[in-house]
Design a protein around this motif. Structure first.
Motif, PDB file in Angstrom:
ATOM      1  N   ASN A   7     -16.211 -19.451 -96.856  1.00 12.37           N
ATOM      2  CA  ASN A   7     -17.014 -19.409 -98.079  1.00 12.37           C
ATOM      3  C   ASN A   7     -17.644 -20.752 -98.442  1.00 12.37           C
ATOM      4  O   ASN A   7     -17.657 -21.156 -99.610  1.00 12.37           O
ATOM      5  CB  ASN A   7     -16.174 -18.898 -99.258  1.00 12.37           C
ATOM      6  CG  ASN A   7     -15.602 -17.509 -99.008  1.00 12.37           C
ATOM      7  OD1 ASN A   7     -16.276 -16.652 -98.425  1.00 12.37           O
ATOM      8  ND2 ASN A   7     -14.374 -17.294 -99.443  1.00 12.37           N
ATOM      9  N   VAL A   8     -18.177 -21.431 -97.441  1.00 11.31           N
ATOM     10  CA  VAL A   8     -18.791 -22.733 -97.699  1.00 11.31           C
ATOM     11  C   VAL A   8     -20.027 -22.584 -98.575  1.00 11.31           C
ATOM     12  O   VAL A   8     -20.350 -23.471 -99.384  1.00 11.31           O
ATOM     13  CB  VAL A   8     -19.156 -23.425 -96.362  1.00 11.31           C
ATOM     14  CG1 VAL A   8     -19.812 -24.773 -96.623  1.00 11.31           C
ATOM     15  CG2 VAL A   8     -17.917 -23.587 -95.493  1.00 11.31           C
ATOM     16  N   GLU A   9     -20.715 -21.446 -98.458  1.00 10.42           N
ATOM     17  CA  GLU A   9     -21.929 -21.247 -99.248  1.00 10.42           C
ATOM     18  C   GLU A   9     -21.624 -21.096-100.744  1.00 10.42           C
ATOM     19  O   GLU A   9     -22.445 -21.435-101.605  1.00 10.42           O
ATOM     20  CB  GLU A   9     -22.713 -20.024 -98.742  1.00 10.42           C
ATOM     21  CG  GLU A   9     -21.968 -18.711 -98.814  1.00 10.42           C
ATOM     22  CD  GLU A   9     -21.067 -18.447 -97.614  1.00 10.42           C
ATOM     23  OE1 GLU A   9     -20.652 -17.290 -97.427  1.00 10.42           O
ATOM     24  OE2 GLU A   9     -20.787 -19.408 -96.875  1.00 10.42           O
ATOM     25  N   TYR A  10     -20.428 -20.582-101.074  1.00 12.17           N
ATOM     26  CA  TYR A  10     -20.046 -20.410-102.478  1.00 12.17           C
ATOM     27  C   TYR A  10     -19.158 -21.560-102.972  1.00 12.17           C
ATOM     28  O   TYR A  10     -19.203 -21.911-104.156  1.00 12.17           O
ATOM     29  CB  TYR A  10     -19.312 -19.087-102.671  1.00 12.17           C
ATOM     30  CG  TYR A  10     -20.116 -17.881-102.263  1.00 12.17           C
ATOM     31  CD1 TYR A  10     -21.210 -17.470-103.010  1.00 12.17           C
ATOM     32  CD2 TYR A  10     -19.803 -17.170-101.110  1.00 12.17           C
ATOM     33  CE1 TYR A  10     -21.967 -16.369-102.636  1.00 12.17           C
ATOM     34  CE2 TYR A  10     -20.540 -16.065-100.729  1.00 12.17           C
ATOM     35  CZ  TYR A  10     -21.626 -15.667-101.492  1.00 12.17           C
ATOM     36  OH  TYR A  10     -22.363 -14.578-101.109  1.00 12.17           O
ATOM     37  N   PHE A  11     -18.337 -22.080-102.070  1.00 14.14           N
ATOM     38  CA  PHE A  11     -17.448 -23.191-102.419  1.00 14.14           C
ATOM     39  C   PHE A  11     -17.724 -24.330-101.431  1.00 14.14           C
ATOM     40  O   PHE A  11     -17.111 -24.416-100.377  1.00 14.14           O
ATOM     41  CB  PHE A  11     -15.979 -22.768-102.327  1.00 14.14           C
ATOM     42  CG  PHE A  11     -15.643 -21.582-103.186  1.00 14.14           C
ATOM     43  CD1 PHE A  11     -15.418 -21.735-104.546  1.00 14.14           C
ATOM     44  CD2 PHE A  11     -15.577 -20.300-102.641  1.00 14.14           C
ATOM     45  CE1 PHE A  11     -15.113 -20.640-105.343  1.00 14.14           C
ATOM     46  CE2 PHE A  11     -15.272 -19.209-103.421  1.00 14.14           C
ATOM     47  CZ  PHE A  11     -15.044 -19.377-104.785  1.00 14.14           C
ATOM     48  N   PRO A  12     -18.702 -25.187-101.752  1.00 11.66           N
ATOM     49  CA  PRO A  12     -19.124 -26.231-100.807  1.00 11.66           C
ATOM     50  C   PRO A  12     -18.008 -27.209-100.494  1.00 11.66           C
ATOM     51  O   PRO A  12     -16.978 -27.268-101.178  1.00 11.66           O
ATOM     52  CB  PRO A  12     -20.282 -26.908-101.546  1.00 11.66           C
ATOM     53  CG  PRO A  12     -20.061 -26.610-102.983  1.00 11.66           C
ATOM     54  CD  PRO A  12     -19.401 -25.272-103.039  1.00 11.66           C
ATOM     55  N   ARG A  13     -18.249 -27.968 -99.457  1.00  7.72           N
ATOM     56  CA  ARG A  13     -17.260 -28.973 -99.045  1.00  7.72           C
ATOM     57  C   ARG A  13     -16.969 -29.942-100.187  1.00  7.72           C
ATOM     58  O   ARG A  13     -17.874 -30.358-100.907  1.00  7.72           O
ATOM     59  CB  ARG A  13     -17.778 -29.754 -97.835  1.00  7.72           C
ATOM     60  CG  ARG A  13     -17.860 -28.912 -96.579  1.00  7.72           C
ATOM     61  CD  ARG A  13     -18.143 -29.788 -95.372  1.00  7.72           C
ATOM     62  NE  ARG A  13     -18.185 -29.009 -94.138  1.00  7.72           N
ATOM     63  CZ  ARG A  13     -18.258 -29.540 -92.930  1.00  7.72           C
ATOM     64  NH1 ARG A  13     -18.311 -30.864 -92.809  1.00  7.72           N
ATOM     65  NH2 ARG A  13     -18.286 -28.775 -91.862  1.00  7.72           N
ATOM     66  N   GLY A  14     -15.717 -30.285-100.298  1.00  6.41           N
ATOM     67  CA  GLY A  14     -15.271 -31.132-101.377  1.00  6.41           C
ATOM     68  C   GLY A  14     -14.456 -30.376-102.399  1.00  6.41           C
ATOM     69  O   GLY A  14     -13.719 -30.969-103.188  1.00  6.41           O
ATOM     70  N   ARG A  15     -14.555 -29.029-102.363  1.00  5.85           N
ATOM     71  CA  ARG A  15     -13.769 -28.224-103.288  1.00  5.85           C
ATOM     72  C   ARG A  15     -12.279 -28.300-102.936  1.00  5.85           C
ATOM     73  O   ARG A  15     -11.427 -28.277-103.814  1.00  5.85           O
ATOM     74  CB  ARG A  15     -14.250 -26.770-103.247  1.00  5.85           C
ATOM     75  CG  ARG A  15     -13.499 -25.823-104.172  1.00  5.85           C
ATOM     76  CD  ARG A  15     -13.710 -26.196-105.638  1.00  5.85           C
ATOM     77  NE  ARG A  15     -15.120 -26.059-106.014  1.00  5.85           N
ATOM     78  CZ  ARG A  15     -15.637 -24.961-106.534  1.00  5.85           C
ATOM     79  NH1 ARG A  15     -14.878 -23.895-106.719  1.00  5.85           N
ATOM     80  NH2 ARG A  15     -16.904 -24.926-106.878  1.00  5.85           N
ATOM     81  N   SER A  16     -11.962 -28.363-101.656  1.00 12.77           N
ATOM     82  CA  SER A  16     -10.568 -28.471-101.200  1.00 12.77           C
ATOM     83  C   SER A  16     -10.268 -29.913-100.800  1.00 12.77           C
ATOM     84  O   SER A  16     -11.113 -30.611-100.228  1.00 12.77           O
ATOM     85  CB  SER A  16     -10.324 -27.543-100.002  1.00 12.77           C
ATOM     86  OG  SER A  16      -9.037 -27.757 -99.446  1.00 12.77           O
ATOM     87  N   TYR A  17      -9.050 -30.344-101.080  1.00 15.03           N
ATOM     88  CA  TYR A  17      -8.631 -31.695-100.700  1.00 15.03           C
ATOM     89  C   TYR A  17      -8.747 -31.882 -99.187  1.00 15.03           C
ATOM     90  O   TYR A  17      -9.103 -32.972 -98.720  1.00 15.03           O
ATOM     91  CB  TYR A  17      -7.189 -31.934-101.150  1.00 15.03           C
ATOM     92  CG  TYR A  17      -6.625 -33.263-100.707  1.00 15.03           C
ATOM     93  CD1 TYR A  17      -6.759 -34.399-101.495  1.00 15.03           C
ATOM     94  CD2 TYR A  17      -5.963 -33.398 -99.478  1.00 15.03           C
ATOM     95  CE1 TYR A  17      -6.253 -35.627-101.080  1.00 15.03           C
ATOM     96  CE2 TYR A  17      -5.450 -34.616 -99.061  1.00 15.03           C
ATOM     97  CZ  TYR A  17      -5.599 -35.732 -99.862  1.00 15.03           C
ATOM     98  OH  TYR A  17      -5.102 -36.946 -99.452  1.00 15.03           O
TER      99      TYR A  17
END
Length: 451
Positions: A219-229
């Protein structure tokens, strides 16, 4: 799908058939000791011929045969066998009487021969294989102290790093460690967001290796990189085990004040640098027990991922050269199954495993074979063998030796839970030769493994 089994047997030609016949009948002519020695030489010749026969061209075959026989002559195997055969023929008339009488050269031999293999195994188990409760408790306490220090450091310095509760694991906690309590595992669970990550079985990846899994970012399109540690350790859209290990190496091995922790714990604690593993060495020179003071304790720090019943570990030394691969350890399942089988019939599988682990660890020729191969050998044998009572310990021990010889000769020992994985594929031909020689001798004289 790729196959991860690598066989070593090339088939039998006329020469090897003759050698097999000689080996099978040698005991009638030369007795037990002569047959064992002839077995060693015969297997050596067979291996050398098989290696030579792998060349495609006849000239190369002849050249390799010449080199092989030259190598054999250097080892003086031919001379040793001829000398032994001549001696056996000279003593043929008195061999039976000689075997029944003690020899001056080996005064301990009559005492050994007077004891049954069952008695020798039990003595070896209690003196070398089984660890004393105080020794195990002492090692566990040291490892728990390190666990507490590391977890406290990470929570204070890196509070944003999502980690679960650290714990100890491995053979030290499962009562399967032998000879000495010298290693433990510190399990460091990484917490992943379930809607952002997916664990992909090895068979479904490009690697197609059943023990090499991958962790895909979703789900990179909805939750871009940086959302997860853990996005900072992405390589090509997958969580990199190697990157995680490198990060923890810098954080733990290079940042923690180990001299201060050593002073607090009254032990010398230092990181083991220069390898792909996260490992600490602990020495306690002030220990009252001299043996414990001289024996270091090594602690492996193992980052883990958990999803349901699946546990993956970051071990680049096992998954190299693939930086994104995570290892699927089968040790927990193998250990649990052995324990469950023993509890059902009060069997001696775990006891047999500890005996084999101690015997193989203490013998330089057998040391390259790891405990996973021995555990899987026992699990496969349990499918066919029903009697695992304590009284049959000596029978199962002998059976394991002969079974292992067969696997070494074939070059394949399949994993119990992942049959396409060959647990012998990492051994060299020379290592297989040395192990085969030793186990051939142990077929007739199993006490040579109980030193």
């Amino acid at each position: 799908m790729l196959s991860f089994q690598v066989g070593r047997r090339r088939g039998s030609d006329g020469v090897t058939v003759v050698m097999d016949f000689l080996l099978a009948n040698a005991r009638l002519v030369l007795g037990v000791g002569g047959a064992a020695l002839l077995g060693i030489a015969t297997l050596a010749v067979k291996r050398l011929i098989e290696r030579a026969g792998r060349a495609a061209e006849e000239e190369k075959v002849e050249q390799k045969m010449a080199e092989s026989w030259e190598e054999l002559s250097k080892k003086s195997l031919e001379g040793v066998v001829v000398q032994h055969v001549a001696k056996a023929r000279e003593n043929k008339k008195t061999r039976k009487a000689d075997l029944c009488e003690p020899t001056e050269e080996s005064p301990a031999l009559p005492e050994k021969r007077g004891r049954t293999l069952q008695e020798l195994l039990l003595q070896f188990y209690h003196s070398r294989a089984a660890l004393s409760p105080p020794e195990v408790q002492r090692a566990q306490c040291r490892a728990l102290d390190i666990c507490t220090e590391i977890q406290g450091f990470l929570r204070a310095r890196h509070p944003d790093m999502p980690l679960g509760e650290m714990s100890l694991g491995g053979s030290l906690l499962d009562d399967l460690q032998v000879v000495s309590a010298d290693h433990a595992c510190l399990l460091v669970p990484l917490e992943l967001e379930p809607d952002l990550w997916r664990l992909i079985p090895g068979e479904e990846t490009l690697l197609t290796h059943p023990l090499h899994w991958m962790v895909r970012r979703l789900n990179v399109e909805y939750f871009p990189r940086g959302r997860s540690y853990w996005d900072r350790h992405l390589v090509g859209g997958y969580l990199s085990a190697e990157s995680v290990v490198n990060m923890l190496s810098k954080v733990l091995m290079e940042t923690i004040n180990w001299p201060s922790i050593s002073s607090t714990l009254d032990c010398l604690v230092r990181p083991v640098l220069g390898g792909p593993r996260l490992e600490l060495e602990i020495r306690c020179p002030n220990e009252a027990d001299d043996v414990a003071a001289d024996c270091p304790l090594f602690i492996s720090i193992l980052p883990l991922l958990r999803e349901g019943d699946v546990v993956l570990s970051a071990q680049p030394e096992l998954t190299s050269p693939w930086v994104n691969a995570w290892h699927l350890p089968l040790y927990p399942r193998e250990t649990q199954l052995l324990a469950r089988l023993d509890s059902q019939d009060l069997g001696c599988r775990r006891m047999t495993l500890k005996l084999l682990k101690a015997a193989f660890r203490l013998n330089p020729a057998l040391r390259p074979l790891d405990s996973a191969a021995l555990a899987n050998l026992l699990l496969r044998l349990s499918r066919r063998q029903e009697d695992w009572s304590r009284d049959s310990l000596h029978l199962r021990f002998r059976q394991c030796i002969t079974e292992m010889i067969g696997h070494l000769e074939a070059g394949v020992l399949s994993s119990y839970f992942k049959p396409v994985v060959n647990l012998l594929s990492g051994l060299t031909d020379e290592q297989v030769d040395r192990m085969g020689f030793m186990l051939y001798c142990a077929v007739s004289e199993p006490e040579i493994l109980l030193i």
